[in-house]
Scaffold this motif. Structure first.
Motif, PDB file in Angstrom:
ATOM      1  N   ILE A 128      -2.646   2.164  -4.477  1.00  0.00           N
ATOM      2  CA  ILE A 128      -2.064   3.511  -4.578  1.00  0.00           C
ATOM      3  C   ILE A 128      -2.934   4.476  -3.778  1.00  0.00           C
ATOM      4  N   SER A 129      -2.436   4.885  -2.620  1.00  0.00           N
ATOM      5  CA  SER A 129      -3.228   5.732  -1.702  1.00  0.00           C
ATOM      6  C   SER A 129      -2.505   7.036  -1.426  1.00  0.00           C
ATOM      7  N   VAL A 130      -1.903   7.579  -2.447  1.00  0.00           N
ATOM      8  CA  VAL A 130      -1.124   8.809  -2.247  1.00  0.00           C
ATOM      9  C   VAL A 130      -2.037  10.029  -2.348  1.00  0.00           C
ATOM     10  N   ASN A 131      -1.526  11.162  -1.912  1.00  0.00           N
ATOM     11  CA  ASN A 131      -2.307  12.391  -1.930  1.00  0.00           C
ATOM     12  C   ASN A 131      -2.501  12.910  -3.352  1.00  0.00           C
ATOM     13  N   THR A 132      -3.694  13.443  -3.614  1.00  0.00           N
ATOM     14  CA  THR A 132      -3.990  14.025  -4.935  1.00  0.00           C
ATOM     15  C   THR A 132      -4.613  15.403  -4.704  1.00  0.00           C
ATOM     16  N   GLU A 182      -6.154   1.903  -7.930  1.00  0.00           N
ATOM     17  CA  GLU A 182      -6.280   3.324  -7.570  1.00  0.00           C
ATOM     18  C   GLU A 182      -7.185   3.427  -6.357  1.00  0.00           C
ATOM     19  N   LYS A 183      -6.613   3.754  -5.194  1.00  0.00           N
ATOM     20  CA  LYS A 183      -7.441   4.070  -4.022  1.00  0.00           C
ATOM     21  C   LYS A 183      -7.585   5.587  -3.916  1.00  0.00           C
ATOM     22  N   SER A 184      -6.576   6.303  -4.380  1.00  0.00           N
ATOM     23  CA  SER A 184      -6.650   7.763  -4.363  1.00  0.00           C
ATOM     24  C   SER A 184      -7.833   8.225  -5.203  1.00  0.00           C
ATOM     25  N   CYS A 191       0.868  -1.181   0.000  1.00  0.00           N
ATOM     26  CA  CYS A 191       0.000   0.000   0.000  1.00  0.00           C
ATOM     27  C   CYS A 191       0.904   1.229   0.000  1.00  0.00           C
ATOM     28  N   ILE A 192       0.840   1.994  -1.065  1.00  0.00           N
ATOM     29  CA  ILE A 192       1.718   3.169  -1.180  1.00  0.00           C
ATOM     30  C   ILE A 192       0.974   4.396  -0.654  1.00  0.00           C
ATOM     31  N   GLY A 193       1.501   4.967   0.420  1.00  0.00           N
ATOM     32  CA  GLY A 193       0.841   6.112   1.070  1.00  0.00           C
ATOM     33  C   GLY A 193       0.263   5.679   2.409  1.00  0.00           C
ATOM     34  N   ALA A 194       0.873   6.180   3.495  1.00  0.00           N
ATOM     35  CA  ALA A 194       0.447   5.782   4.847  1.00  0.00           C
ATOM     36  C   ALA A 194      -0.371   6.891   5.496  1.00  0.00           C
ATOM     37  N   GLY A 195      -1.311   7.462   4.728  1.00  0.00           N
ATOM     38  CA  GLY A 195      -2.099   8.577   5.254  1.00  0.00           C
ATOM     39  C   GLY A 195      -3.435   8.141   5.816  1.00  0.00           C
ATOM     40  N   TYR A 196      -4.396   9.042   5.747  1.00  0.00           N
ATOM     41  CA  TYR A 196      -5.725   8.809   6.331  1.00  0.00           C
ATOM     42  C   TYR A 196      -6.463   7.679   5.622  1.00  0.00           C
ATOM     43  N   VAL A 197      -6.145   7.461   4.357  1.00  0.00           N
ATOM     44  CA  VAL A 197      -6.782   6.360   3.631  1.00  0.00           C
ATOM     45  C   VAL A 197      -5.908   5.107   3.670  1.00  0.00           C
ATOM     46  N   GLY A 225       4.548   9.729  -9.460  1.00  0.00           N
ATOM     47  CA  GLY A 225       5.779   9.244  -8.830  1.00  0.00           C
ATOM     48  C   GLY A 225       5.620   7.801  -8.377  1.00  0.00           C
ATOM     49  N   ALA A 226       4.494   7.519  -7.731  1.00  0.00           N
ATOM     50  CA  ALA A 226       4.249   6.148  -7.257  1.00  0.00           C
ATOM     51  C   ALA A 226       4.166   5.184  -8.444  1.00  0.00           C
ATOM     52  N   CYS A 227       3.504   5.643  -9.513  1.00  0.00           N
ATOM     53  CA  CYS A 227       3.355   4.762 -10.694  1.00  0.00           C
ATOM     54  C   CYS A 227       4.701   4.498 -11.370  1.00  0.00           C
ATOM     55  N   ARG A 228       5.550   5.523 -11.378  1.00  0.00           N
ATOM     56  CA  ARG A 228       6.875   5.317 -11.969  1.00  0.00           C
ATOM     57  C   ARG A 228       7.665   4.274 -11.188  1.00  0.00           C
ATOM     58  N   ASP A 229       7.566   4.371  -9.850  1.00  0.00           N
ATOM     59  CA  ASP A 229       8.261   3.370  -9.016  1.00  0.00           C
ATOM     60  C   ASP A 229       7.730   1.967  -9.315  1.00  0.00           C
ATOM     61  N   ILE A 230       6.418   1.874  -9.446  1.00  0.00           N
ATOM     62  CA  ILE A 230       5.822   0.559  -9.728  1.00  0.00           C
ATOM     63  C   ILE A 230       6.285   0.075 -11.109  1.00  0.00           C
ATOM     64  N   ALA A 279       1.262  14.719  -9.254  1.00  0.00           N
ATOM     65  CA  ALA A 279       2.689  14.431  -9.099  1.00  0.00           C
ATOM     66  C   ALA A 279       2.940  13.214  -8.220  1.00  0.00           C
ATOM     67  N   ALA A 280       2.269  13.130  -7.077  1.00  0.00           N
ATOM     68  CA  ALA A 280       2.514  12.005  -6.160  1.00  0.00           C
ATOM     69  C   ALA A 280       2.078  10.692  -6.807  1.00  0.00           C
ATOM     70  N   LEU A 281       0.932  10.742  -7.479  1.00  0.00           N
ATOM     71  CA  LEU A 281       0.440   9.521  -8.122  1.00  0.00           C
ATOM     72  C   LEU A 281       1.377   9.084  -9.247  1.00  0.00           C
TER      73      LEU A 281
HETATM   74  P1  NAI Z   1      -2.412  11.859   3.005  1.00  0.00           P
HETATM   75  O1  NAI Z   1      -1.756  13.090   2.556  1.00  0.00           O
HETATM   76  O2  NAI Z   1      -2.846  11.725   4.435  1.00  0.00           O
HETATM   77  O3  NAI Z   1      -1.472  10.597   2.704  1.00  0.00           O
HETATM   78  C1  NAI Z   1      -0.813  10.416   1.506  1.00  0.00           C
HETATM   79  C2  NAI Z   1       0.559   9.841   1.813  1.00  0.00           C
HETATM   80  O4  NAI Z   1       1.157   9.419   0.595  1.00  0.00           O
HETATM   81  C3  NAI Z   1       1.526  10.828   2.451  1.00  0.00           C
HETATM   82  O5  NAI Z   1       1.954  10.333   3.708  1.00  0.00           O
HETATM   83  C4  NAI Z   1       2.686  10.911   1.454  1.00  0.00           C
HETATM   84  O6  NAI Z   1       3.942  11.036   2.077  1.00  0.00           O
HETATM   85  C5  NAI Z   1       2.561   9.585   0.730  1.00  0.00           C
HETATM   86  N1  NAI Z   1       3.186   9.564  -0.594  1.00  0.00           N
HETATM   87  C6  NAI Z   1       3.005  10.436  -1.607  1.00  0.00           C
HETATM   88  N2  NAI Z   1       3.714  10.031  -2.685  1.00  0.00           N
HETATM   89  C7  NAI Z   1       4.365   8.892  -2.334  1.00  0.00           C
HETATM   90  C8  NAI Z   1       5.239   8.010  -3.014  1.00  0.00           C
HETATM   91  N3  NAI Z   1       5.561   8.195  -4.290  1.00  0.00           N
HETATM   92  N4  NAI Z   1       5.719   6.940  -2.343  1.00  0.00           N
HETATM   93  C9  NAI Z   1       5.375   6.733  -1.058  1.00  0.00           C
HETATM   94  N5  NAI Z   1       4.542   7.527  -0.369  1.00  0.00           N
HETATM   95  C10 NAI Z   1       4.033   8.595  -1.002  1.00  0.00           C
HETATM   96  O7  NAI Z   1      -3.667  11.638   2.050  1.00  0.00           O
HETATM   97  P2  NAI Z   1      -5.050  10.907   2.390  1.00  0.00           P
HETATM   98  O8  NAI Z   1      -5.950  11.819   3.129  1.00  0.00           O
HETATM   99  O9  NAI Z   1      -4.779   9.557   2.922  1.00  0.00           O
HETATM  100  O10 NAI Z   1      -5.671  10.785   0.927  1.00  0.00           O
HETATM  101  C11 NAI Z   1      -5.118   9.907  -0.027  1.00  0.00           C
HETATM  102  C12 NAI Z   1      -6.060   9.824  -1.201  1.00  0.00           C
HETATM  103  O11 NAI Z   1      -7.311   9.286  -0.770  1.00  0.00           O
HETATM  104  C13 NAI Z   1      -6.390  11.174  -1.829  1.00  0.00           C
HETATM  105  O12 NAI Z   1      -6.546  10.987  -3.197  1.00  0.00           O
HETATM  106  C14 NAI Z   1      -7.736  11.535  -1.213  1.00  0.00           C
HETATM  107  O13 NAI Z   1      -8.483  12.357  -2.052  1.00  0.00           O
HETATM  108  C15 NAI Z   1      -8.379  10.175  -1.090  1.00  0.00           C
HETATM  109  N6  NAI Z   1      -9.382  10.079  -0.043  1.00  0.00           N
HETATM  110  C16 NAI Z   1      -9.168  10.670   1.173  1.00  0.00           C
HETATM  111  C17 NAI Z   1     -10.100  10.551   2.182  1.00  0.00           C
HETATM  112  C18 NAI Z   1      -9.891  11.201   3.508  1.00  0.00           C
HETATM  113  O14 NAI Z   1     -10.830  11.222   4.298  1.00  0.00           O
HETATM  114  N7  NAI Z   1      -8.721  11.726   3.819  1.00  0.00           N
HETATM  115  C19 NAI Z   1     -11.331   9.780   1.984  1.00  0.00           C
HETATM  116  C20 NAI Z   1     -11.430   9.152   0.692  1.00  0.00           C
HETATM  117  C21 NAI Z   1     -10.490   9.318  -0.275  1.00  0.00           C
END
Ligand code: NAI
Length: 516
Positions: free
Chosen positions: A109-113, A150-152, A9-15, A133-138, A129-131
């Motif tokens: 792919i759960s990166v920020n958009t 695509e989870k983003s 899972c790429i991206g350790a954010g809220y999603v 970047g992640a796709c290039r790595d993949i 850009a983040a998406l």
């Molecule tokens: P976030 O900003 O909390 O987390 C994204 C993470 O991805 C960041 O920690 C960042 O460092 C990492 N990242 C970016 N590029 C990377 C890469 N190339 N390799 C490794 N890590 C990388 O974002 P959040 O809130 O989790 O949202 C992610 C996606 O989910 C967005 O598209 C958003 O629209 C969507 N979404 C968000 C919801 C929410 O409640 N926050 C709900 C539903 C969808």
């Protein structure tokens, strides 16, 4: 059947974090590794203090990340789930993005958009850009046949962009691309993930596409009834997420537009919302008038939708959705101007307290908060101070958001106009007005300063909404602010000491403040 043994899972954010944790919890035979470039975030996911607050998240993470033996040894699981005694850890967090991608059978792919801030489409188009970047790595490192999900939230046709990137780096190699938008809401993420209304899986109409969709559906079927897993076309899936957020936001703007009419008449927007919500064709959800929507998604997703519509030569459609954003701005502006008007049109020398910074309760996400717009307008009036208290947002996160005001108002300076404090009593002490900007129960259920007559706008909102203005009066009743429902990372609220009561209830510095 495509066997899935390892998920990256790429991206350790809220999603990414919560979604990966729930998938791991329900699929103990699958190794789920969440990767992020942000070392601090990964360290926090590995620790006992997770980087995001979501009710129930800690339990899920502990079980999947630490395994049954460790959970039992520490005796710290509060989950109602029966834990298999043989359960081994299968959820991992790492910054080793490339190494993890190399092993994965599926990449989420759960990166920020976010919205682009400069260049073509700035302010509306999605920054990919983040998406990318992640796709290039993949593309450069993944095994052939790795399924990309695509989870983003992305603009419609992003799947094609991903395929193009893969083809450019690995011509002729098949990488099935799925769209699996996430519908969780912050504050209820674990409940939403555990009991989703629906799981949308969009795929291309090819054999590899359908096989990949079946593999993803099998993961969800571990805990979601099959009837709730909806296979649809990939483009519909991408667009349905934008459409869902736009429709939800549109309801908020609609009821807020009615609240403006209510304030010019003697109608009560709470009564109206209740009445119209009883119509099953309308329903009661998302009909609470207030400060308008915030958070990291609604604004950017509507902006993305308007940009998409315009790029497709549909200016009328773009204008329709743009109006939802316009109404949202209008509502905040109106609220802030009302605060100023009720303080005799001047904030000079006055202290304002803000309770609740995040866009809603139960989240510590400080991004895109309506409070920021309110603070910006209040600062124009040169108040003596604005003191903010939020049960979950860290001072660092609030200050990062406020940094956009730095140039004009020097908000980061120690003697600047904005303070962030860790208890609500300190925030309210000596204030000329207390603004409740988030619907935390601890604010809603408290009866602070009840002898003051709420200002007109608060009356219109009927106390049922997140937004209220409360005035300190010379002789208010004892303030009581309830405990938050979950232990915050900020210091706990202590019982109100007599000493603090005295400090909380001063004579207002400006007698005019009581005239509302
Ligand atoms: P976030 O900003 O909390 O987390 C994204 C993470 O991805 C960041 O920690 C960042 O460092 C990492 N990242 C970016 N590029 C990377 C890469 N190339 N390799 C490794 N890590 C990388 O974002 P959040 O809130 O989790 O949202 C992610 C996606 O989910 C967005 O598209 C958003 O629209 C969507 N979404 C968000 C919801 C929410 O409640 N926050 C709900 C539903 C969808």
């Amino acid at each position: 059947n495509v066997p899935i043994r390892t998920i990256c899972c790429i991206g350790a954010g809220y999603v990414g974090g919560p979604t990966a944790a729930v998938i791991a919890l329900h699929n103990p035979h699958i190794r789920v590794v969440v990767v992020d470039r942000d070392q601090g975030r990964i360290d926090a996911w590995k620790s006992r203090h997770l980087p995001i607050h979501e009710p129930g998240l800690e339990d899920v993470v502990r079980i999947a990340r630490d395994g049954a033996a460790e959970v039992r040894r520490r005796g710290d699981s509060a989950t109602g789930e029966a834990i298999d005694a043989a359960r081994q850890p299968n959820l991992f967090f790492s910054t080793a993005c490339i190494a993890t991608i190399k092993e994965a059978d599926m990449c989420l792919i759960s990166v920020n958009t976010p919205t682009k801030t400069r260049g073509v489409g700035a302010g509306r188009a999605t920054d990919m850009a983040a998406l990318e970047g992640a796709c290039r790595d993949i593309a450069m490192h993944a095994k052939a046949g790795c399924i990309l999900v695509e989870k983003s939230t992305v603009p419609c046709k992003t799947g094609q962009l991903i395929k193009d990137i893969m083809e450019a780096h690995r011509p002729g190699v098949v990488f099935p691309v799925l769209s699996n938008p996430e519908f969780l809401s912050e504050g209820t993420a674990i409940r939403d993930l555990m009991q989703p209304d629906r799981v949308v899986i969009g795929c291309e109409s090819t054999i590899s596409g359908h096989r990949a969709a079946a593999a993803l559906a099998n993961l969800y079927a571990a805990w979601v009834p099959r009837s709730r897993i909806a296979p649809i076309g990939i483009w519909s899936s991408e667009l349905c997420k934008l459409a869902a957020n736009a429709m939800l936001a549109q309801r908020i703007s609609s009821i807020n537009s009615i609240s403006a009419i209510c304030e010019r008449t003697d109608a009560d927007v709470g009564e109206i919302a209740k009445s119209i919500g009883l119509d099953p064709r309308i329903g009661p959800q998302f009909l609470k008038a207030g400060l308008g929507f915030g958070g990291s998604c609604f604004r950017k997703d509507i902006a993305s939708l308007t940009y998409l519509a315009e790029s497709l030569g549909l200016p009328e459609v773009a204008a329709y959705w743009q109006q939802v954003l316009t109404m949202n701005d209008f509502q905040r502006d109106r609220f802030a101007r009302h605060v100023i008007a009720s303080l005799n049109n001047s904030l000079r020398g006055k202290k304002i307290a803000i309770l609740g910074y995040a866009f809603k309760k139960n989240t510590g996400d400080a991004r895109e908060s309506p409070a920021l717009d309110v603070i910006r307008i209040l600062l124009e009036e040169g108040p003596k101070s604005i003191t903010i208290y939020d049960p979950l947002c860290s001072e660092a996160d609030i200050r990062r958001e406020l940094s956009v005001l730095e140039r004009e108002y020097a908000v980061s300076m120690p003697d600047g106009p904005v303070r962030v404090v860790s208890d609500p009593y300190t925030a309210c002490t000596d204030s000329n007005a207390v603004l409740i900007l988030a619907d935390w129960d601890m604010f809603k259920n408290s009866k602070p300063f009840t002898s003051s007559k709420p200002v007109t706008m608060a009356e219109t909102y009927d106390g049922a909404t997140p937004t209220d203005i409360l005035h300190l009066t010379p002789n208010p009743k004892r303030a009581t602010i309830n405990k938050p429902p979950t232990p915050p990372r900020t210091p706990k609220l202590s019982p109100l000491s007599p000493d603090l009561t005295t400090r909380l209830l001063p004579e207002p510095p400006c007698p005019a403040d009581c005239v509302v």
